[in-house]
Design an enzyme around this catalytic site. Structure first.
Site, PDB file in Angstrom:
ATOM      1  N   SER A 146       0.882  -1.321  -0.098  1.00 26.98           N
ATOM      2  CA  SER A 146       0.076  -0.142   0.271  1.00 26.98           C
ATOM      3  C   SER A 146       0.904   1.169   0.149  1.00 26.98           C
ATOM      4  CB  SER A 146      -0.999   0.040   1.253  1.00 26.98           C
ATOM      5  OG  SER A 146      -1.622   1.337   1.574  1.00 26.98           O
ATOM      6  N   HIS A 206       7.421   3.741   9.885  1.00 31.43           N
ATOM      7  CA  HIS A 206       7.127   3.571  10.950  1.00 31.43           C
ATOM      8  C   HIS A 206       8.168   3.315  11.929  1.00 31.43           C
ATOM      9  CE1 HIS A 206       4.710   2.392  14.529  1.00 31.43           C
ATOM     10  NE2 HIS A 206       4.859   1.032  14.247  1.00 31.43           N
ATOM     11  N   GLU A 243     -24.131   1.283  12.381  1.00 30.48           N
ATOM     12  CA  GLU A 243     -24.282   2.566  12.616  1.00 30.48           C
ATOM     13  C   GLU A 243     -23.102   3.577  13.142  1.00 30.48           C
ATOM     14  OE1 GLU A 243     -27.833   3.876  14.436  1.00 30.48           O
ATOM     15  OE2 GLU A 243     -29.007   2.194  13.270  1.00 30.48           O
ATOM     16  N   SER A 283     -29.253  13.727  17.367  1.00 28.38           N
ATOM     17  CA  SER A 283     -30.354  14.239  17.981  1.00 28.38           C
ATOM     18  C   SER A 283     -30.369  14.390  19.489  1.00 28.38           C
ATOM     19  CB  SER A 283     -31.936  13.030  18.050  1.00 28.38           C
ATOM     20  OG  SER A 283     -31.465  11.924  18.772  1.00 28.38           O
TER      21      SER A 283
END
EC number: 1.1.1.86
Length: 332
Positions: free
Chosen positions: A28, A109, A232, A253
């Site tokens: 990658s 890294h 979710e 909400s």
């Protein structure tokens, strides 16, 4: 101490253009670094074993492919982008015998340097360039004229110019277009491992699995439990990613936010925070690194057992069934 951030105006692209770069590995990050450095005018070659399946891909993309030893001998800047557990052997077998005084040894890294698994000679620069994004994103942003923020660090400055070289390399892969943040090998390694273990991977996976178990054991349908604690989660993480925790709370909400503010601290309580501190201490004192290296050298028996247990969890079977109903979750 104020964070140091560098941009294109602070970098001299000519430095990396004057080096012979060997990228060891073509996964990658390897492909993104190599192609972007080449497009920035650097002299790049790839180091891969003779039997590597990635050799053909690299050659098709117009890169010279050599063995790791040949690439290291030819280059004066060697970027190691192989997996952590393979780096020590690659270094010992292929890189160390070909290191020359004045060469630069780069990492994506800090694991092997931080824990002393690789010990470079004193006459080479040792630095890190670590994009904060996956390779495909690094490459796509570069091609689009943008960039992914990078971290740079210098562990050993034999030349007196290691930071300028690291910054030039970061600019060569597009990082300085977005911002290059100065850190250390110790800080990058310890925060990266802690984040993976306590929050991003270990913490999140255990939280989701445990929430699923609580609902199913209470008699709720596994499918409903999956939606509420795993599916979710992406919606919430995306909101955090875009606007921080405050932005996420603004978008949900009032009922959800009140539950967040009053119940969240009961789940992640003082006991959990103390467990996190212990995990961080094991990262800092080398306990985790020693355990992981020994596990890998032993053939990964515990790793494989735990992986099999995770794969056999009910949430995996339920998730596979539900994801088949949602075409947008399927990878092409």
């Amino acid at each position: 101490m104020a964070t140091e951030i560098f941009y294109d105006a602070d970098a001299d692209l000519g430095i990396i253009q004057g080096r012979k770069v060997a990228v060891i590995g073509y996964g990658s990050q390897g492909h993104a670094h190599a192609l972007s450095l080449r497009d920035s005018g650097a002299d790049v070659r790839i180091g891969l074993p003779e039997g590597s399946k990635s050799r053909a891909k690299a050659e098709e993309e117009g890169l010279r492919v050599l063995t790791p030893a040949e690439a290291s001998a030819e280059a004066d800047l060697i970027m190691i982008l192989a997996p952590d557990t393979k780096q020590r052997q690659i270094y010992a077998d292929d890189i160390a015998p070909n290191l020359k005084s004045g060469d630069a040894l780069f990492f994506g890294h800090g694991f092997n340097i931080r824990y002393g698994l690789i010990k470079p000679p004193s006459d080479v620069d040792v630095a890190m360039v670590a994009p904060k994004g996956p390779g495909h994103l690094v490459r796509r942003q570069f091609v689009d004229g943008k960039g992914v923020p990078c971290l740079i660090a210098v562990e050993q400055d034999a030349s007196g110019n290691a930071q300028a070289l690291a910054l030039s390399y970061a600019a060569g892969i597009g990082g300085a277009r977005a911002g290059v943040i100065k850190t250390t090998f110790t800080e990058e390694t310890e925060t990266d491992l802690f984040g993976e273990q306590a929050v991003l991977c270990g913490g999140a996976s255990a939280l989701v699995q445990t929430g699923f178990e609580v609902l199913v054991e209470a008699g709720y349908q596994p499918e409903i439990a999956y939606f509420e604690v795993l599916h979710e989660l992406k919606l919430i993480v995306d909101l955090m990613w875009e606007g921080g925790i405050a932005g996420q709370r603004y978008s949900i909400s009032d009922t959800a936010e009140y539950g967040d503010l009053t119940r969240g601290p009961r789940v992640i309580d003082a006991h959990v925070k103390e467990s996190m501190r212990k995990i961080l201490a094991e990262v800092q004192d080398g306990t985790f690194a020693k355990e992981w290296v020994a596990e890998d050298e032993a053939g990964r028996p515990n790793f494989n057992k735990l992986q099999d247990q995770g794969n056999a969890h009910q949430i995996e079977e339920v998730g596979k069934k539900l994801r088949s109903l949602m075409s947008w979750t399927q990878r092409p």
